[in-house]
Design a protein around this motif. Structure first.
Motif, PDB file in Angstrom:
ATOM      1  N   ARG A 189      42.979  77.230  54.632  1.00 62.58           N
ATOM      2  CA  ARG A 189      41.675  77.421  54.017  1.00 62.58           C
ATOM      3  C   ARG A 189      41.654  78.660  53.135  1.00 62.58           C
ATOM      4  NH1 ARG A 189      37.412  76.991  57.731  1.00 62.58           N
ATOM      5  NH2 ARG A 189      38.706  75.689  59.033  1.00 62.58           N
ATOM      6  N   LYS A 190      40.769  78.597  52.147  1.00 57.96           N
ATOM      7  CA  LYS A 190      40.552  79.738  51.270  1.00 57.96           C
ATOM      8  C   LYS A 190      39.065  79.854  50.972  1.00 57.96           C
ATOM      9  CE  LYS A 190      44.886  80.492  49.029  1.00 57.96           C
ATOM     10  NZ  LYS A 190      45.538  80.873  47.789  1.00 57.96           N
ATOM     11  N   LEU A 191      38.614  81.079  50.902  1.00 58.33           N
ATOM     12  CA  LEU A 191      37.243  81.377  50.512  1.00 58.33           C
ATOM     13  C   LEU A 191      37.289  81.889  49.075  1.00 58.33           C
ATOM     14  CD1 LEU A 191      34.233  81.753  51.259  1.00 58.33           C
ATOM     15  CD2 LEU A 191      34.829  84.061  51.998  1.00 58.33           C
ATOM     16  N   VAL A 192      36.463  81.284  48.220  1.00 57.44           N
ATOM     17  CA  VAL A 192      36.460  81.667  46.810  1.00 57.44           C
ATOM     18  C   VAL A 192      35.031  81.914  46.340  1.00 57.44           C
ATOM     19  CG1 VAL A 192      38.595  80.448  46.255  1.00 57.44           C
ATOM     20  CG2 VAL A 192      36.419  79.255  46.041  1.00 57.44           C
ATOM     21  N   ARG A 193      34.911  82.738  45.338  1.00 61.67           N
ATOM     22  CA  ARG A 193      33.601  83.014  44.732  1.00 61.67           C
ATOM     23  C   ARG A 193      33.423  82.065  43.549  1.00 61.67           C
ATOM     24  NH1 ARG A 193      31.214  87.148  47.000  1.00 61.67           N
ATOM     25  NH2 ARG A 193      32.427  88.755  48.018  1.00 61.67           N
ATOM     26  N   ARG A 194      33.077  80.835  43.890  1.00 58.64           N
ATOM     27  CA  ARG A 194      32.824  79.804  42.878  1.00 58.64           C
ATOM     28  C   ARG A 194      31.608  79.006  43.317  1.00 58.64           C
ATOM     29  NH1 ARG A 194      37.478  76.091  41.385  1.00 58.64           N
ATOM     30  NH2 ARG A 194      36.019  75.716  39.705  1.00 58.64           N
ATOM     31  N   ARG A 195      31.057  78.251  42.382  1.00 55.31           N
ATOM     32  CA  ARG A 195      29.931  77.395  42.709  1.00 55.31           C
ATOM     33  C   ARG A 195      30.425  76.146  43.426  1.00 55.31           C
ATOM     34  NH1 ARG A 195      27.391  75.382  38.080  1.00 55.31           N
ATOM     35  NH2 ARG A 195      25.953  74.441  39.553  1.00 55.31           N
ATOM     36  N   PHE A 196      29.683  75.728  44.443  1.00 56.70           N
ATOM     37  CA  PHE A 196      30.021  74.551  45.240  1.00 56.70           C
ATOM     38  C   PHE A 196      30.265  73.325  44.349  1.00 56.70           C
ATOM     39  CE2 PHE A 196      28.467  70.705  47.394  1.00 56.70           C
ATOM     40  CZ  PHE A 196      29.303  70.671  48.502  1.00 56.70           C
ATOM     41  N   GLN A 197      29.328  73.016  43.481  1.00 53.64           N
ATOM     42  CA  GLN A 197      29.442  71.813  42.663  1.00 53.64           C
ATOM     43  C   GLN A 197      30.625  71.880  41.696  1.00 53.64           C
ATOM     44  OE1 GLN A 197      27.570  68.997  43.263  1.00 53.64           O
ATOM     45  NE2 GLN A 197      29.193  68.126  41.999  1.00 53.64           N
ATOM     46  N   ASP A 198      30.917  73.060  41.179  1.00 50.97           N
ATOM     47  CA  ASP A 198      32.059  73.206  40.267  1.00 50.97           C
ATOM     48  C   ASP A 198      33.367  72.844  40.973  1.00 50.97           C
ATOM     49  OD1 ASP A 198      30.315  74.026  38.294  1.00 50.97           O
ATOM     50  OD2 ASP A 198      30.795  76.167  38.502  1.00 50.97           O
ATOM     51  N   VAL A 199      33.510  73.310  42.210  1.00 52.72           N
ATOM     52  CA  VAL A 199      34.723  72.993  42.972  1.00 52.72           C
ATOM     53  C   VAL A 199      34.774  71.490  43.255  1.00 52.72           C
ATOM     54  CG1 VAL A 199      36.003  73.386  45.119  1.00 52.72           C
ATOM     55  CG2 VAL A 199      34.840  75.293  43.991  1.00 52.72           C
ATOM     56  N   CYS A 200      33.664  70.908  43.693  1.00 57.91           N
ATOM     57  CA  CYS A 200      33.627  69.472  43.990  1.00 57.91           C
ATOM     58  C   CYS A 200      33.973  68.642  42.760  1.00 57.91           C
ATOM     59  CB  CYS A 200      32.253  69.073  44.523  1.00 57.91           C
ATOM     60  SG  CYS A 200      31.911  69.719  46.173  1.00 57.91           S
ATOM     61  N   ASP A 201      33.493  69.080  41.603  1.00 54.08           N
ATOM     62  CA  ASP A 201      33.753  68.336  40.364  1.00 54.08           C
ATOM     63  C   ASP A 201      35.223  68.306  39.984  1.00 54.08           C
ATOM     64  OD1 ASP A 201      31.047  67.774  40.143  1.00 54.08           O
ATOM     65  OD2 ASP A 201      30.675  69.318  38.609  1.00 54.08           O
ATOM     66  N   GLU A 202      36.008  69.241  40.474  1.00 59.04           N
ATOM     67  CA  GLU A 202      37.427  69.329  40.128  1.00 59.04           C
ATOM     68  C   GLU A 202      38.346  68.571  41.089  1.00 59.04           C
ATOM     69  OE1 GLU A 202      38.742  73.337  39.625  1.00 59.04           O
ATOM     70  OE2 GLU A 202      37.051  73.840  38.319  1.00 59.04           O
ATOM     71  N   VAL A 203      37.823  68.139  42.216  1.00 55.35           N
ATOM     72  CA  VAL A 203      38.685  67.565  43.261  1.00 55.35           C
ATOM     73  C   VAL A 203      39.478  66.368  42.746  1.00 55.35           C
ATOM     74  CG1 VAL A 203      38.713  66.383  45.493  1.00 55.35           C
ATOM     75  CG2 VAL A 203      37.354  68.450  45.201  1.00 55.35           C
ATOM     76  N   MET A 204      38.849  65.443  42.046  1.00 53.14           N
ATOM     77  CA  MET A 204      39.551  64.236  41.617  1.00 53.14           C
ATOM     78  C   MET A 204      40.724  64.554  40.689  1.00 53.14           C
ATOM     79  SD  MET A 204      38.097  60.597  40.287  1.00 53.14           S
ATOM     80  CE  MET A 204      37.132  60.504  41.778  1.00 53.14           C
ATOM     81  N   SER A 205      40.514  65.426  39.709  1.00 52.44           N
ATOM     82  CA  SER A 205      41.603  65.734  38.772  1.00 52.44           C
ATOM     83  C   SER A 205      42.718  66.519  39.462  1.00 52.44           C
ATOM     84  CB  SER A 205      41.081  66.483  37.547  1.00 52.44           C
ATOM     85  OG  SER A 205      40.578  67.747  37.902  1.00 52.44           O
ATOM     86  N   VAL A 206      42.364  67.424  40.366  1.00 52.93           N
ATOM     87  CA  VAL A 206      43.383  68.187  41.094  1.00 52.93           C
ATOM     88  C   VAL A 206      44.167  67.261  42.026  1.00 52.93           C
ATOM     89  CG1 VAL A 206      43.745  70.037  42.778  1.00 52.93           C
ATOM     90  CG2 VAL A 206      42.188  70.391  40.858  1.00 52.93           C
ATOM     91  N   ALA A 207      43.488  66.322  42.652  1.00 50.22           N
ATOM     92  CA  ALA A 207      44.179  65.354  43.516  1.00 50.22           C
ATOM     93  C   ALA A 207      45.189  64.553  42.702  1.00 50.22           C
ATOM     94  CB  ALA A 207      43.167  64.427  44.187  1.00 50.22           C
ATOM     95  N   GLU A 208      44.769  64.058  41.555  1.00 51.12           N
ATOM     96  CA  GLU A 208      45.668  63.261  40.707  1.00 51.12           C
ATOM     97  C   GLU A 208      46.891  64.060  40.278  1.00 51.12           C
ATOM     98  OE1 GLU A 208      43.338  61.667  37.490  1.00 51.12           O
ATOM     99  OE2 GLU A 208      42.162  60.394  38.848  1.00 51.12           O
ATOM    100  N   LYS A 209      46.695  65.329  39.938  1.00 54.74           N
ATOM    101  CA  LYS A 209      47.818  66.193  39.542  1.00 54.74           C
ATOM    102  C   LYS A 209      48.825  66.351  40.676  1.00 54.74           C
ATOM    103  CE  LYS A 209      45.193  68.961  36.273  1.00 54.74           C
ATOM    104  NZ  LYS A 209      44.518  70.257  36.045  1.00 54.74           N
ATOM    105  N   ASN A 210      48.368  66.167  41.899  1.00 50.11           N
ATOM    106  CA  ASN A 210      49.235  66.324  43.068  1.00 50.11           C
ATOM    107  C   ASN A 210      49.659  64.992  43.678  1.00 50.11           C
ATOM    108  OD1 ASN A 210      49.494  69.351  43.777  1.00 50.11           O
ATOM    109  ND2 ASN A 210      47.375  69.101  43.128  1.00 50.11           N
ATOM    110  N   GLY A 211      49.479  63.910  42.946  1.00 46.33           N
ATOM    111  CA  GLY A 211      49.944  62.607  43.411  1.00 46.33           C
ATOM    112  C   GLY A 211      49.086  61.975  44.484  1.00 46.33           C
ATOM    113  N   LEU A 212      47.839  62.388  44.575  1.00 43.22           N
ATOM    114  CA  LEU A 212      46.924  61.836  45.561  1.00 43.22           C
ATOM    115  C   LEU A 212      45.713  61.244  44.852  1.00 43.22           C
ATOM    116  CD1 LEU A 212      47.023  64.825  48.080  1.00 43.22           C
ATOM    117  CD2 LEU A 212      48.199  62.640  48.328  1.00 43.22           C
ATOM    118  N   GLY A 213      45.041  60.348  45.523  1.00 41.16           N
ATOM    119  CA  GLY A 213      43.816  59.789  44.996  1.00 41.16           C
ATOM    120  C   GLY A 213      42.672  60.047  45.955  1.00 41.16           C
TER     121      GLY A 213
END
Length: 127
Positions: free
Chosen positions: A4-28
């Protein structure tokens, strides 16, 4: 044991990135659970929380063919939770969840590969 990591970011901004980050790592992303919405609908006060269900079909097939009991821990989970000071991003390593299972070496190697992908996702979402 979660990574786990704690970051100073907005909740929705992080959620919005999950799909693209997953794809970059070979996951869906095969599903998303709005835990806070569900709990709030039942009258509970709860911080923003979403759980993303992650999968790679080739890995899932390998796991479930070798050890059908892994069905209870798949797909992998990545949680995003709003907290004081920012957002917590967390994933449970498959190696921890399978520590008591007797797995063949090639399946263990795939478990380690998935762990590396989950860790990379947490790191990338935290940056």
């Amino acid at each position: 044991m979660e990574y786990r990591k704690l970051v100073r970011r907005r909740f929705q901004d992080v959620c919005d990135e999950v799909m693209s980050v997953a794809e970059k790592n070979g996951l869906g992303v095969v599903g998303e659970l709005d835990m806070s919405g569900t709990l709030r609908a039942k009258g509970f006060t709860f911080p923003d929380m979403r759980i993303f269900l992650l999968c790679n079909p080739a890995y899932a097939n390998k796991f479930l063919s070798a050890a059908p009991e892994m069905a209870s821990i798949l797909p992998c989970h990545l949680s995003i939770t709003a907290c004081e000071g920012g957002v917590e991003i967390a994933a449970s390593p498959l190696s921890y969840l399978t520590r008591d299972m007797e797995l063949e070496n090639d399946v263990k190697a795939t478990v380690e590969a998935v762990d590396a992908k989950l860790k990379a996702m947490v790191d990338q979402l935290a940056s």
